[in-house]
Write an enzyme that holds these catalytic residues in place. Structure first.
Site, mmCIF file in Angstrom:
data_model
loop_
_atom_site.group_PDB
_atom_site.id
_atom_site.type_symbol
_atom_site.label_atom_id
_atom_site.label_comp_id
_atom_site.label_asym_id
_atom_site.label_seq_id
_atom_site.Cartn_x
_atom_site.Cartn_y
_atom_site.Cartn_z
ATOM 1 N N HIS A 366 77.575 59.863 24.474
ATOM 2 C CA HIS A 366 78.659 59.217 23.754
ATOM 3 C C HIS A 366 78.226 59.101 22.191
ATOM 4 O O HIS A 366 78.872 58.417 21.365
ATOM 5 C CB HIS A 366 78.801 57.777 24.108
ATOM 6 C CG HIS A 366 79.303 57.575 25.321
ATOM 7 N ND1 HIS A 366 80.568 57.379 25.887
ATOM 8 C CD2 HIS A 366 78.694 57.707 26.703
ATOM 9 C CE1 HIS A 366 80.871 57.275 27.123
ATOM 10 N NE2 HIS A 366 79.541 57.558 27.552
ATOM 11 N N LYS A 557 87.069 47.267 15.253
ATOM 12 C CA LYS A 557 85.926 47.866 15.858
ATOM 13 C C LYS A 557 84.619 47.187 15.474
ATOM 14 O O LYS A 557 84.781 46.564 14.718
ATOM 15 C CB LYS A 557 85.992 49.439 15.532
ATOM 16 C CG LYS A 557 86.219 49.653 13.813
ATOM 17 C CD LYS A 557 86.421 51.181 13.285
ATOM 18 C CE LYS A 557 87.659 51.685 13.643
ATOM 19 N NZ LYS A 557 87.769 52.652 14.920
ATOM 20 N N ARG A 558 83.724 47.840 16.290
ATOM 21 C CA ARG A 558 82.413 47.020 15.811
ATOM 22 C C ARG A 558 82.041 47.400 14.195
ATOM 23 O O ARG A 558 82.623 48.339 13.880
ATOM 24 C CB ARG A 558 81.303 47.977 16.511
ATOM 25 C CG ARG A 558 80.990 47.208 18.152
ATOM 26 C CD ARG A 558 80.883 45.948 17.903
ATOM 27 N NE ARG A 558 79.437 45.549 17.766
ATOM 28 C CZ ARG A 558 78.555 45.288 18.386
ATOM 29 N NH1 ARG A 558 78.825 44.916 19.856
ATOM 30 N NH2 ARG A 558 77.271 44.996 18.039
ATOM 31 N N LYS A 563 81.532 53.717 10.177
ATOM 32 C CA LYS A 563 83.028 53.566 10.601
ATOM 33 C C LYS A 563 83.625 52.972 9.233
ATOM 34 O O LYS A 563 84.867 52.955 9.329
ATOM 35 C CB LYS A 563 83.151 52.188 11.642
ATOM 36 C CG LYS A 563 82.472 52.614 13.131
ATOM 37 C CD LYS A 563 82.512 51.855 13.948
ATOM 38 C CE LYS A 563 82.024 51.892 15.141
ATOM 39 N NZ LYS A 563 82.914 52.770 16.240
ATOM 40 N N THR A 663 88.400 55.050 20.815
ATOM 41 C CA THR A 663 89.457 54.816 22.060
ATOM 42 C C THR A 663 90.344 53.956 21.419
ATOM 43 O O THR A 663 91.587 53.776 21.710
ATOM 44 C CB THR A 663 88.703 54.143 23.232
ATOM 45 O OG1 THR A 663 87.716 53.436 22.758
ATOM 46 C CG2 THR A 663 87.847 55.597 23.935
ATOM 47 N N LYS A 667 94.634 53.575 21.865
ATOM 48 C CA LYS A 667 95.259 52.277 22.081
ATOM 49 C C LYS A 667 96.445 52.006 20.941
ATOM 50 O O LYS A 667 97.601 51.619 21.303
ATOM 51 C CB LYS A 667 94.537 50.973 22.132
ATOM 52 C CG LYS A 667 93.408 51.065 23.261
ATOM 53 C CD LYS A 667 92.067 50.298 23.085
ATOM 54 C CE LYS A 667 90.934 50.722 23.963
ATOM 55 N NZ LYS A 667 89.733 50.306 23.830
HETATM 56 F F1 GPW Z 1 75.241 55.158 21.038
HETATM 57 N N1 GPW Z 1 79.773 54.213 21.889
HETATM 58 C C1 GPW Z 1 79.602 52.932 22.079
HETATM 59 F F2 GPW Z 1 76.347 56.595 22.494
HETATM 60 O O1 GPW Z 1 80.358 51.864 22.056
HETATM 61 F F3 GPW Z 1 75.276 54.976 23.479
HETATM 62 N N2 GPW Z 1 78.268 52.382 22.132
HETATM 63 C C2 GPW Z 1 77.180 53.057 22.373
HETATM 64 O O2 GPW Z 1 76.136 52.497 22.358
HETATM 65 C C3 GPW Z 1 77.554 54.384 22.187
HETATM 66 C C4 GPW Z 1 78.450 54.966 22.128
HETATM 67 C C5 GPW Z 1 76.133 55.290 22.293
HETATM 68 C C6 GPW Z 1 80.825 54.748 21.628
HETATM 69 C C7 GPW Z 1 81.136 55.676 20.753
HETATM 70 O O3 GPW Z 1 80.799 55.209 19.365
HETATM 71 C C8 GPW Z 1 82.634 55.937 20.569
HETATM 72 O O4 GPW Z 1 82.940 57.076 19.601
HETATM 73 C C9 GPW Z 1 83.416 56.411 21.802
HETATM 74 O O5 GPW Z 1 84.692 56.469 21.785
HETATM 75 C C10 GPW Z 1 82.908 55.425 23.201
HETATM 76 O O6 GPW Z 1 81.501 55.229 22.939
HETATM 77 C C11 GPW Z 1 83.226 55.762 24.533
HETATM 78 O O7 GPW Z 1 82.946 57.021 24.486
#
Ligand code: GPW
Length: 828
Positions: A366, A557-558, A563, A663, A667
């Protein structure tokens, strides 16, 4: 064969009368209160119990059918599930929302009041955890045999407050009233081992065997959360593990008479599942985190193997009956743990075990960001999980042999590919372990998967190109449209029927009506009503008054530098300065929402400065309705479902190449917001789907970002050429907005002028130009409505159901098994 009496399931009625009876009985039998005196919370609990007994019944039917049909199952291993509230979702997916509303009304209780009492289940940080929750819901909805495994954190994502400008974190005690959705399974406990040492047992013929001795043990106890599919009878299961002390702890010091120490140690061992680490996309590196990861992985794999054997399969059939998906590298230790279980406990040969493990696992990546990539010091791994360290060495040895054979003499490549990083004080690269131990590796958007192949996993891609696939993320329309946006759902129903609820591509039926004046009016009316709903909530939470006739421009978002909340903030300050200078600018409400990791100082500084700017802007009589700025406190799933349907504009402005997918972008677009975005993550695919006319793309591409960095960025030079931007930066650093802590904004000025690691300054001109394109379109209500309707009509691809089908077909090789309306039970 058991007697019919024993195999019978209750088959509870789902009509208003039947529900009313169950709820009324539950107040007495479960809550223990007199219905005459029951509070709203008592009724909520009673309602939840009435639903849960119906859910578990279908869960058992589902399980019986899967067993009868010899299905292949998928297990999703995730450290995070960002579920939100469960009551309304469970009612809807069980198909009893309206009967329950009526039953409650008959009992003198308003369902909507009850729904609002529930705390969010916030067992996740952001996108990754919410994706996991969407995937489980879709697995059940499509009838796939799919199960989630995770941790039952006592404390989920912290509650955010502003005091008054900076973020303060409060513990999320979501279980304080108990939890009606969970089934504690005290019969499902597994021992989890830590520390100790490994003993080798040499055998004259055959392989050396290993035992893991001494150390500490804790028990993992299962809590089951049934997960209902929408419009189907399938109910799957999410199993979360909680740490419980073993009886060992009771014996350890009691005999010596140190009773207090014994109880303290017992409590200490249960801290493993106490709290979710509130870090998003950053590796944590703490021993307790490694223990959490191993704890839930080991319990889940023991459970999976137990079930597999109990169903009568042998271990060689594992990859034919079981697929295990690793949600990022957080559960990657599973590769070593499955080897330990197969080789040490089930006495398979190493080679046979390795073949089974690799064919069973798949890994989703991710992020490309280096700070998020988990690596554990060899010394720590050796101490906490000594047997696993040995297994990882063996895996690495075999793997590097293969590489040597393929690229003789290429030592640089060996060092790059090795699971052990020898450069930085010897660390285990968990991503490498996951790639080597899986038969598929996927990114979460087309650009992200391409960048994985070209950068992070380039050497692995050259070795095994067939292992890499893309599975673009999606979102569930049940939560993010039907539940969050009932008004638009109703309008869609009138115009194109309800098929889109099961097959989101059918939203395309709306396209021919995009310029129908009646539809446009109805669509704009829905949006306005949603904006009024949000304005009411914002007033309640912040005291700020919003005008629903002004554009709502939303970034939720975070908080992360990449971002680029600062890019939006600079725009706000720029507009504010120009309004004060008497310029005529298009009016807008800017709404931010999101949490900063408690240890991420820069992100917390960003929250503070946004709050300070907002306070000045919102109280300046010279501004009025032309500009409002709100930081929505404690952004979570339940508030997202109010904010998203009210957005006109969706801010997706990460530096290109950094957001794996996003995501929230999906939405918001699904709910009719038009995107202002960079060519990053899934924004690119959204543009391809909705067309240039429904999206405002701006800024450097991922390639241009790399190029720009190589050329040595010079923010000062850019500022010298852009007077509006320079004035905004100067206004901030001058302390104009300083409310709390003098000097902090000077630091922010220096950061933008001299560091600007994510190129806010370089992209600013293009960004404001995109905002102005949006303003121009927004001013033409007909043109805006048409673009927004087309936007909705073309978002079908971003359904989580498509995502899950892609996983099922490309990676898991599983098929749907819809539960037939009652077979075993003889029920209707
Ligand atoms: F760093 N994402 C997240 F890849 O929400 F593990 N937390 C996390 O710790 C990580 C990724 C990690 C997010 C991505 O930043 C986002 O772009 C993506 O849409 C989402 O994961 C689901 O795939």
């Amino acid at each position: 064969m058991a007697a019919p009496e024993v195999t019978h399931l209750p088959n509870l009625p789902n009509d208003v009368e039947g529900l009313r009876q169950s709820i009324r009985d539950a107040v007495v039998r479960v809550v223990g209160e007199d219905p005459r005196q029951a509070t709203e919370r008592d009724w909520m609990e009673a309602l939840a119990f009435a639903i849960r007994e119906r859910m578990v019944e279908r869960r058992l039917l589902t399980r019986r059918q899967f067993a009868d049909e010899d299905v292949k199952r998928v297990y999703y291993l995730s450290m995070e599930y960002l579920i939100g509230r469960m009551l309304e979702a469970n009612l809807r997916n069980m198909g009893i929302l309206e009967p329950a509303r009526q039953a409650m009304a008959d009992l003198g209780v308003n369902l909507d009041t009850i729904l609002d009492l529930e705390d969010d289940a916030a067992l996740g940080n952001g996108g990754l955890g919410r994706l996991a929750a969407c995937i489980l819901e879709s697995l059940a909805t499509q009838g796939y045999p799919g199960y989630g495994y995770g941790i039952r954190y006592e404390f989920g994502m912290f509650r955010q407050e502003f005091e008054p400008y900076h973020q303060v974190e409060h513990p999320d005690n979501w279980l304080r009233y108990g939890n009606p959705w969970e089934f504690p399974r005290s019969d499902r406990k597994y021992p989890i081992h830590f520390y100790g040492h490994v003993v080798e047992h040499h055998h004259p013929r055959g392989e050396t065997r290993y035992t893991w001795e001494n150390g500490e043990e804790v028990l993992a106890m299962a809590y089951d959360y049934p997960t209902a599919g929408y419009g189907r009878r399938n109910v799957n299961n999410l199993r979360l593990w909680a740490a419980k002390a073993t009886r060992d702890f009771d014996l350890r010091y009691f005999n010596e008479g140190d009773y207090i120490r014994a109880v303290a140690d017992k409590a200490e061992s249960e801290t493993i599942s106490m709290v979710l680490y509130p870090n998003d996309a950053t590796a944590i590196g703490k021993e307790l985190r490694l223990k959490q990861e191993y704890f839930f992985v080991s319990a889940s794999l023991q459970d999976i193997l137990d079930r597999h054997l109990a169903l009568g399969y042998n271990l060689d059939a594992l990859p034919d009956k079981v697929a295990i998906q690793l949600n990022d590298t957080h559960p990657a230790i599973a590769v070593a743990e499955l080897m330990r279980l197969l080789v040490d406990c089930h006495e398979l040969s190493w080679d046979r075990a390795w073949d089974l493990a690799r064919r069973t696992f798949a890994y989703t990546n991710h992020t490309l960001m280096p700070e998020a990539l988990e690596t554990w010091p060899v010394e720590l791994m050796e101490r906490v999980l000594p047997r696993h360290m040995g297994i990882i060495y063996q895996i690495n040895h075999d793997f590097l042999e293969q590489v040597r054979h393929r690229y003789p003499g290429d030592n640089d490549r060996l060092a790059r590919l090795s699971i052990i990083d020898e450069q930085n004080g010897r660390r285990v690269r968990m991503a490498h372990l996951a790639v080597v131990g899986s038969h598929r590796v996927n990114g979460v958007a087309a650009l992200h998967t391409q960048l994985l192949q070209e950068t992070l996993f380039e050497d692995f891609y050259n070795l095994w190109p067939e292992r890499f696939v893309n599975v673009t993320n999606g979102v569930t329309p049940r939560l993010w449209m039907i539940q969050a946006n009932p008004a638009l759902t109703e309008l869609l129903g009138q115009r194109i029927g309800n098929d889109w609820q099961y097959d989101l591509d059918r939203l395309r039926a709306l396209e021919p009506y995009a310029h129908d004046a009646d539809l446009q009016k109805a669509f704009l009316d829905v949006k306005r009503a949603n904006k009024v709903r949000l304005a009411n909530l914002v007033r309640e939470r912040t005291g700020v008054e919003l005008n629903p006739d002004v554009m709502f421009d939303v970034q939720i978002k975070r908080i992360h530098e990449y971002k680029r909340q600062l890019l939006k903030l600079l725009h706000v300050v720029d507009l504010y300065r120009r309004i004060r200078a008497g310029e005529d600018v298009a009016p807008r409400v800017v709404l931010f929402g999101g949490k900063a990791a408690p240890g991420y100082a820069r992100a917390k500084g960003i929250i503070q400065v946004i709050n300070e700017v907002a306070d000045i802007v919102n109280h300046d009589p010279a501004v009025g309705d032309r500009l409002k700025c709100v930081f929505f406190p404690n952004y979570e799933v339940s508030s997202a479902s109010i904010i998203i349907p009210a957005a006109d504009v969706s801010e997706q402005i990460s530096t290109a190449g950094f957001e794996a997918s996003g995501t929230g972008n999906m939405k918001l677009a699904l709910n009719g917001a038009l995107t202002i975005g960079t060519l990053d993550g899934a924004n690119i695919e959204i543009r391809d789907a909705v067309g240039e006319e429904s999206i405002f793309i701006f800024g450097m591409t991922a390639d241009e970002v790399v190029e720009h960095r190589r050329n040595g960025p010079n923010p000062e030079a850019i500022l010298a050429q852009q007077p509006n931007l320079a004035a905004a930066v100067e206004m901030i650093e001058s302390g104009f907005f300083t409310c709390d802590d003098p000097g902090t904004h000077g630091d922010l000025g220096r950061y933008l002028r001299h560091e600007d690691p994510f190129f806010v300054i370089a992209d600013y001109a293009a960004y404001t130009e995109a905002c102005e394109r949006a303003d121009t379109l927004y001013a033409d209500r007909t043109a805006w409505a048409e673009a927004a309707i087309l936007n909705v009509a073309r978002m079908g691809y971003f359904s989580i159901d498509r995502t899950v089908r892609d996983y099922a077909n490309q990676i898991w090789d599983i098929i749907p098994e819809p539960v037939a309306p009652s077979r075993t039970n003889g029920a209707a």
